[in-house]
Design a protein around this motif. Structure first.
Motif, PDB file in Angstrom:
ATOM      1  N   VAL A   1       0.832  -1.201   0.000  1.00  0.00           N
ATOM      2  CA  VAL A   1       0.000   0.000   0.000  1.00  0.00           C
ATOM      3  C   VAL A   1       0.868   1.252   0.000  1.00  0.00           C
ATOM      4  O   VAL A   1       0.619   2.209  -0.748  1.00  0.00           O
ATOM      5  CB  VAL A   1      -0.943  -0.003   1.224  1.00  0.00           C
ATOM      6  CG1 VAL A   1      -1.635   1.349   1.386  1.00  0.00           C
ATOM      7  CG2 VAL A   1      -1.982  -1.104   1.090  1.00  0.00           C
ATOM      8  N   GLU A   2       1.921   1.258   0.810  1.00  0.00           N
ATOM      9  CA  GLU A   2       2.789   2.427   0.869  1.00  0.00           C
ATOM     10  C   GLU A   2       3.588   2.603  -0.416  1.00  0.00           C
ATOM     11  O   GLU A   2       3.839   3.725  -0.859  1.00  0.00           O
ATOM     12  CB  GLU A   2       3.718   2.317   2.075  1.00  0.00           C
ATOM     13  CG  GLU A   2       2.990   2.443   3.405  1.00  0.00           C
ATOM     14  CD  GLU A   2       3.935   2.614   4.575  1.00  0.00           C
ATOM     15  OE1 GLU A   2       5.086   2.156   4.473  1.00  0.00           O
ATOM     16  OE2 GLU A   2       3.503   3.199   5.590  1.00  0.00           O
ATOM     17  N   ALA A   3       3.994   1.490  -1.040  1.00  0.00           N
ATOM     18  CA  ALA A   3       4.719   1.581  -2.307  1.00  0.00           C
ATOM     19  C   ALA A   3       3.830   2.160  -3.405  1.00  0.00           C
ATOM     20  O   ALA A   3       4.283   2.983  -4.216  1.00  0.00           O
ATOM     21  CB  ALA A   3       5.241   0.203  -2.713  1.00  0.00           C
ATOM     22  N   ARG A   4       2.575   1.755  -3.448  1.00  0.00           N
ATOM     23  CA  ARG A   4       1.631   2.301  -4.428  1.00  0.00           C
ATOM     24  C   ARG A   4       1.403   3.787  -4.190  1.00  0.00           C
ATOM     25  O   ARG A   4       1.354   4.575  -5.137  1.00  0.00           O
ATOM     26  CB  ARG A   4       0.303   1.545  -4.366  1.00  0.00           C
ATOM     27  CG  ARG A   4       0.315   0.210  -5.091  1.00  0.00           C
ATOM     28  CD  ARG A   4      -1.010  -0.511  -4.918  1.00  0.00           C
ATOM     29  NE  ARG A   4      -2.111   0.275  -5.428  1.00  0.00           N
ATOM     30  CZ  ARG A   4      -2.554   0.221  -6.689  1.00  0.00           C
ATOM     31  NH1 ARG A   4      -1.946  -0.578  -7.557  1.00  0.00           N
ATOM     32  NH2 ARG A   4      -3.580   0.953  -7.079  1.00  0.00           N
ATOM     33  N   ALA A   5       1.266   4.162  -2.911  1.00  0.00           N
ATOM     34  CA  ALA A   5       1.056   5.577  -2.593  1.00  0.00           C
ATOM     35  C   ALA A   5       2.269   6.409  -2.998  1.00  0.00           C
ATOM     36  O   ALA A   5       2.131   7.522  -3.527  1.00  0.00           O
ATOM     37  CB  ALA A   5       0.768   5.734  -1.107  1.00  0.00           C
ATOM     38  N   ALA A   6       3.477   5.874  -2.775  1.00  0.00           N
ATOM     39  CA  ALA A   6       4.693   6.587  -3.152  1.00  0.00           C
ATOM     40  C   ALA A   6       4.818   6.698  -4.669  1.00  0.00           C
ATOM     41  O   ALA A   6       5.276   7.718  -5.204  1.00  0.00           O
ATOM     42  CB  ALA A   6       5.912   5.874  -2.572  1.00  0.00           C
ATOM     43  N   ALA A   7       4.390   5.652  -5.397  1.00  0.00           N
ATOM     44  CA  ALA A   7       4.463   5.683  -6.856  1.00  0.00           C
ATOM     45  C   ALA A   7       3.503   6.713  -7.442  1.00  0.00           C
ATOM     46  O   ALA A   7       3.783   7.328  -8.482  1.00  0.00           O
ATOM     47  CB  ALA A   7       4.153   4.293  -7.421  1.00  0.00           C
ATOM     48  N   ARG A   8       2.369   6.915  -6.790  1.00  0.00           N
ATOM     49  CA  ARG A   8       1.395   7.897  -7.270  1.00  0.00           C
ATOM     50  C   ARG A   8       1.803   9.321  -6.947  1.00  0.00           C
ATOM     51  O   ARG A   8       1.313  10.271  -7.552  1.00  0.00           O
ATOM     52  CB  ARG A   8       0.033   7.608  -6.647  1.00  0.00           C
ATOM     53  CG  ARG A   8      -0.608   6.325  -7.159  1.00  0.00           C
ATOM     54  CD  ARG A   8      -1.905   6.050  -6.433  1.00  0.00           C
ATOM     55  NE  ARG A   8      -2.530   4.823  -6.911  1.00  0.00           N
ATOM     56  CZ  ARG A   8      -3.634   4.302  -6.385  1.00  0.00           C
ATOM     57  NH1 ARG A   8      -4.209   4.896  -5.345  1.00  0.00           N
ATOM     58  NH2 ARG A   8      -4.153   3.185  -6.878  1.00  0.00           N
TER      59      ARG A   8
ATOM     60  N   GLY B   1       6.891  13.082  -5.896  1.00  0.00           N
ATOM     61  CA  GLY B   1       7.599  14.115  -5.136  1.00  0.00           C
ATOM     62  C   GLY B   1       7.472  13.979  -3.650  1.00  0.00           C
ATOM     63  O   GLY B   1       8.095  14.720  -2.891  1.00  0.00           O
ATOM     64  N   ARG B   2       6.699  13.022  -3.196  1.00  0.00           N
ATOM     65  CA  ARG B   2       6.472  12.857  -1.766  1.00  0.00           C
ATOM     66  C   ARG B   2       7.590  12.034  -1.150  1.00  0.00           C
ATOM     67  O   ARG B   2       7.860  10.928  -1.585  1.00  0.00           O
ATOM     68  CB  ARG B   2       5.129  12.161  -1.552  1.00  0.00           C
ATOM     69  CG  ARG B   2       4.793  11.849  -0.110  1.00  0.00           C
ATOM     70  CD  ARG B   2       3.472  11.100  -0.082  1.00  0.00           C
ATOM     71  NE  ARG B   2       3.216  10.553   1.234  1.00  0.00           N
ATOM     72  CZ  ARG B   2       2.221   9.726   1.501  1.00  0.00           C
ATOM     73  NH1 ARG B   2       1.412   9.342   0.546  1.00  0.00           N
ATOM     74  NH2 ARG B   2       2.037   9.266   2.729  1.00  0.00           N
ATOM     75  N   PRO B   3       8.280  12.551  -0.118  1.00  0.00           N
ATOM     76  CA  PRO B   3       9.365  11.776   0.510  1.00  0.00           C
ATOM     77  C   PRO B   3       8.817  10.568   1.227  1.00  0.00           C
ATOM     78  O   PRO B   3       7.719  10.617   1.790  1.00  0.00           O
ATOM     79  CB  PRO B   3       9.986  12.768   1.509  1.00  0.00           C
ATOM     80  CG  PRO B   3       8.889  13.734   1.811  1.00  0.00           C
ATOM     81  CD  PRO B   3       8.077  13.850   0.532  1.00  0.00           C
ATOM     82  N   PRO B   4       9.534   9.442   1.208  1.00  0.00           N
ATOM     83  CA  PRO B   4       9.053   8.255   1.896  1.00  0.00           C
ATOM     84  C   PRO B   4       9.003   8.469   3.392  1.00  0.00           C
ATOM     85  O   PRO B   4       9.820   9.166   3.968  1.00  0.00           O
ATOM     86  CB  PRO B   4      10.088   7.184   1.519  1.00  0.00           C
ATOM     87  CG  PRO B   4      11.321   7.945   1.187  1.00  0.00           C
ATOM     88  CD  PRO B   4      10.844   9.237   0.580  1.00  0.00           C
TER      89      PRO B   4
END
Length: 230
Positions: free
Chosen positions: A207-214, A217-220
């Motif tokens: 879920v977090e990987a998908r959110a980061a891919a979308r 520019g958002r830092p992990p």
């Protein structure tokens, strides 16, 4: 005074980003032993939330009066006093459930989740923030144990809310799968708990990987160190 962004950060860290069960991997003993059904996991989590919220509030209020050299014994005494009160309440109000949970209510005293938040957060932050941190860290534990317990109960026996009559005598468990469902024993044994916990951790990472891919520019989000604990 606490601002809205600070409240949101405490909430999100406790419930998701620093989830004690899926990120920090703390409290494995109750996580794996108690979650044979949903009710057990939820009730132990509620007991832990009460202890965490009040102990965080107490430590935050007294942090400037506690000598640094003896802070850990003092923290343990505070937590132990609160756990004793919760243990007696469960024994008086939910005696049958108290017998099922057994040693795991007293073991909240040594639960790394409680001591870690007291030392890492409440000992360094004001009263309101510390109390909310205890509540939301407990809420993160609650939904994780509830989901894990529900999955194990459903796969293992085809039911949900087994044992709910020990909390609310008028209610009964739900039989979601056919009555002749033979059950899947592995799900309610410790290896099944490890397997399902691994699946939940993988799901959270996905879920977090998908959110980061979308949001490129958002830092992990930083993850807490993985630590095994009782």
């Amino acid at each position: 005074m606490m601002i809205r962004d600070e409240f949101r950060q405490i909430r999100d860290n406790g419930v998701w980003h620093q989830n004690t069960s899926l990120v920090q991997i703390l409290g494995l003993c109750p996580l794996l032993a108690v979650t044979t059904n949903l009710v057990n996991g939820v009730m132990l989590s509620l007991a832990t939330i009460i202890v965490m919220a009040i102990s965080n509030a107490a430590v935050s209020s007294l942090r400037n009066l506690i000598p640094h050299e003896i802070r850990i014994p003092v923290f343990i005494l505070i937590v132990a006093a609160l756990v004793t009160v919760v243990d007696l309440i469960f024994n008086a109000q939910f005696h049958d459930l108290y017998l099922v949970l057994g040693i795991f209510i007293p073991l909240i005293v040594t639960n790394c989740i409680v001591l870690a938040r007291v030392e890492a957060f409440a000992n360094k932050n004001p009263l309101l923030q510390s109390t909310l941190d205890g509540v939301f860290m407990g809420v993160g534990m609650l939904w994780t144990l509830a989901l894990l317990g529900g999955l194990r109960e459903l796969i293992g026996g085809g039911t949900l809310f087994s044992g709910i009559d020990m909390v609310f005598p008028a209610l009964q468990q739900l039989q979601l799968l056919p009555a002749d469902y033979p059950g899947f024993l592995l799900a309610i044994l410790p290896p099944g708990a490890f397997i399902l916990l691994g699946c939940l951790i993988a799901w959270k990472n996905w879920v977090e990987a998908r959110a980061a891919a979308r949001s490129p520019g958002r830092p992990p989000m930083p993850s807490a160190a993985v630590t095994d604990g009782a």
